[in-house]
Enzyme design. Structure first.
Site, mmCIF file in Angstrom:
data_model
loop_
_atom_site.group_PDB
_atom_site.id
_atom_site.type_symbol
_atom_site.label_atom_id
_atom_site.label_comp_id
_atom_site.label_asym_id
_atom_site.label_seq_id
_atom_site.Cartn_x
_atom_site.Cartn_y
_atom_site.Cartn_z
ATOM 1 N N ASN A 199 12.685 -6.329 11.313
ATOM 2 C CA ASN A 199 13.464 -5.688 10.266
ATOM 3 C C ASN A 199 14.910 -5.470 10.717
ATOM 4 O O ASN A 199 15.404 -6.191 11.574
ATOM 5 C CB ASN A 199 12.792 -4.401 9.790
ATOM 6 N N ARG A 200 15.571 -4.465 10.168
ATOM 7 C CA ARG A 200 17.021 -4.344 10.317
ATOM 8 C C ARG A 200 17.437 -3.251 11.305
ATOM 9 O O ARG A 200 16.789 -2.221 11.408
ATOM 10 C CB ARG A 200 17.646 -4.059 8.940
ATOM 11 N N HIS A 224 15.497 -9.071 12.230
ATOM 12 C CA HIS A 224 14.379 -9.819 12.819
ATOM 13 C C HIS A 224 14.712 -10.482 14.163
ATOM 14 O O HIS A 224 14.331 -11.617 14.421
ATOM 15 C CB HIS A 224 13.884 -10.876 11.840
ATOM 16 N N HIS A 244 5.190 -12.318 10.254
ATOM 17 C CA HIS A 244 5.822 -12.553 8.953
ATOM 18 C C HIS A 244 5.035 -13.564 8.123
ATOM 19 O O HIS A 244 5.613 -14.465 7.514
ATOM 20 C CB HIS A 244 7.265 -13.034 9.150
ATOM 21 N N ALA A 245 3.720 -13.399 8.067
ATOM 22 C CA ALA A 245 2.904 -14.246 7.196
ATOM 23 C C ALA A 245 3.215 -13.942 5.741
ATOM 24 O O ALA A 245 3.393 -12.791 5.352
ATOM 25 C CB ALA A 245 1.422 -14.016 7.475
ATOM 26 N N TYR A 246 3.273 -15.002 4.925
ATOM 27 C CA TYR A 246 3.425 -14.868 3.479
ATOM 28 C C TYR A 246 2.070 -15.148 2.835
ATOM 29 O O TYR A 246 1.555 -16.267 2.912
ATOM 30 C CB TYR A 246 4.448 -15.872 2.950
ATOM 31 N N ASP A 267 11.087 -4.520 -0.956
ATOM 32 C CA ASP A 267 11.488 -4.889 0.405
ATOM 33 C C ASP A 267 11.637 -3.568 1.161
ATOM 34 O O ASP A 267 12.707 -3.211 1.620
ATOM 35 C CB ASP A 267 12.797 -5.676 0.378
ATOM 36 N N GLU A 276 4.000 -6.597 6.493
ATOM 37 C CA GLU A 276 4.422 -6.584 7.892
ATOM 38 C C GLU A 276 4.164 -5.204 8.496
ATOM 39 O O GLU A 276 4.833 -4.232 8.155
ATOM 40 C CB GLU A 276 5.904 -6.927 7.995
#
Length: 350
Positions: free
Chosen positions: A79-80, A105, A179-181, A250, A315
């Site tokens: 993340n940020r 990330h 980070h699986a979608y 998000d 996540e």
């Protein structure tokens, strides 16, 4: 159960391998050594038909230019981090700014863009793959030499378990995730998937998706997933948090229960296929990303065009920008300590 290794291509003269893990429960996972990416996770639907429940690519090239971090391991810090800077022990560290003036990330060359060393664990009770990576002091601006081990394991109850370990020789910050979608239908979008988050609070963000520092109750807001709710039910609402996330979610939710204990964080159900995904973790937060920036330029396996809301991420992680918020759980790792966290993605049908 079995583990099969085959070549998945090469980059700069280094071979990238793909490992296929199969279990007696009917779950199959494929992991490549580039970025430690999960390229495939196959599970049966209510009729027993196998299908992929994660977004992935059949060749290496799309992973080399992967702005959406599809399927990858994320580090050193998921993340940020605001303005790409944090202070630790009286020193301010400046990180790569790779997302609107902020650090995202792990930076320009995060753990998603390196080749991991792989070792199948032959003496495990279930098929398991150990990945290791050595991140040098100063990588992307982070202090300390960091040794990281991530182990993927398929369990007998139909789950993919991910164990994370890290040690350092100098105080640093660490926040690893995956980070699986997910799209439990395997095609279309995820707006009708029903989500339940075991979280009564979330972290509001500003227009740059940096947490404001507030911890806000979800009840009565568009962030309330305390009961099963279709992903798309509240996205059309004119809500500031939805607008900040470009028309979706998000955001990070604070998982109920004590961090450090393996507990349920989320339950995702696809009414069309009957597939169910339960997410358990020892981490304090879970970040829901509904693929808001997917714009159709990426095409995944089976011709699945990745348009907005084509898939979602769950996540498990520490809170974004934690090094700059002393009230958040600490992400500091010191010499002599071991960073540990477990996440379980359990698949079933109903």
């Amino acid at each position: 159960m079995s583990i099969i290794c085959e070549s998945f291509g090469a980059i700069d003269g280094q071979t990238v391998d793909r490992f296929t893990l199969s279990s007696d429960s009917g779950i199959e996972a494929q992991i490549i050594t580039y970025g430690g990416a999960l390229v495939s996770l196959r599970a049966p639907d209510r009729h027993g038909q196998q299908g992929d429940v994660v977004v992935g690519f059949d060749t290496l090239t799309p992973y080399l230019n992967n702005p959406a971090y599809i399927g990858s391991l994320i580090g050193r810090f998921a993340n940020r981090i605001a303005n790409g800077a944090f202070s630790l022990g009286g020193t301010t560290y400046h990180l790569a700014r790779n997302h609107g003036g902020h650090h995202l990330h792990g930076g320009l060359t995060g753990f998603d863009k390196v080749i991991w060393r792989a070792r199948p664990i032959s003496d495990a009770a279930e098929p398991a793959l150990e990945l290791t990576y050595f991140s040098r002091d100063g990588d992307e601006g982070y202090p300390g030499n960091l040794n990281v081990t991530v182990t993927y394991m398929l369990t007998g109850d139909g789950a993919l378990r991910i164990d994370y370990l890290a040690t350092t020789d100098r105080a640093t910050v660490v926040n690893l995730t995956h980070h699986a979608y997910f799209n439990l239908s395997g095609s279309g979008n995820i707006l009708r998937h029903e989500l339940q988050l075991f979280a009564d609070h979330f972290l509001p963000v500003d227009a740059s998706l940096i947490p404001t520092g507030e911890i806000r109750a979800v009840h009565g807001t568009v962030m309330d997933f305390t009961t099963p709710t279709p992903i798309g039910a509240r996205i059309p609402h004119d809500d500031e948090q939805i607008r900040h996330a470009l028309g979706g979610y998000d955001h990070t939710w604070i998982i109920d229960g004590a961090a450090g204990a393996l507990r349920r964080a989320a339950r995702l159900v696809d009414p069309a296929s009957g597939r169910v995904l339960d997410v358990l973790t020892t981490h304090p937060g879970i970040h829901l990303y509904t693929g808001n920036s997917l714009d159709g330029t990426l095409v995944a396996r089976n011709g699945h065009v990745l348009t907005k809301h084509a898939a979602l991420c769950l996540e498990t992680q520490h809170f974004p920008d934690s090094p700059n918020h002393p009230q958040f759980p600490s992400t500091i790792l010191k010499p002599g300590e071991t960073y540990r966290h477990i996440t379980v993605f359990r698949l079933s049908v109903e």
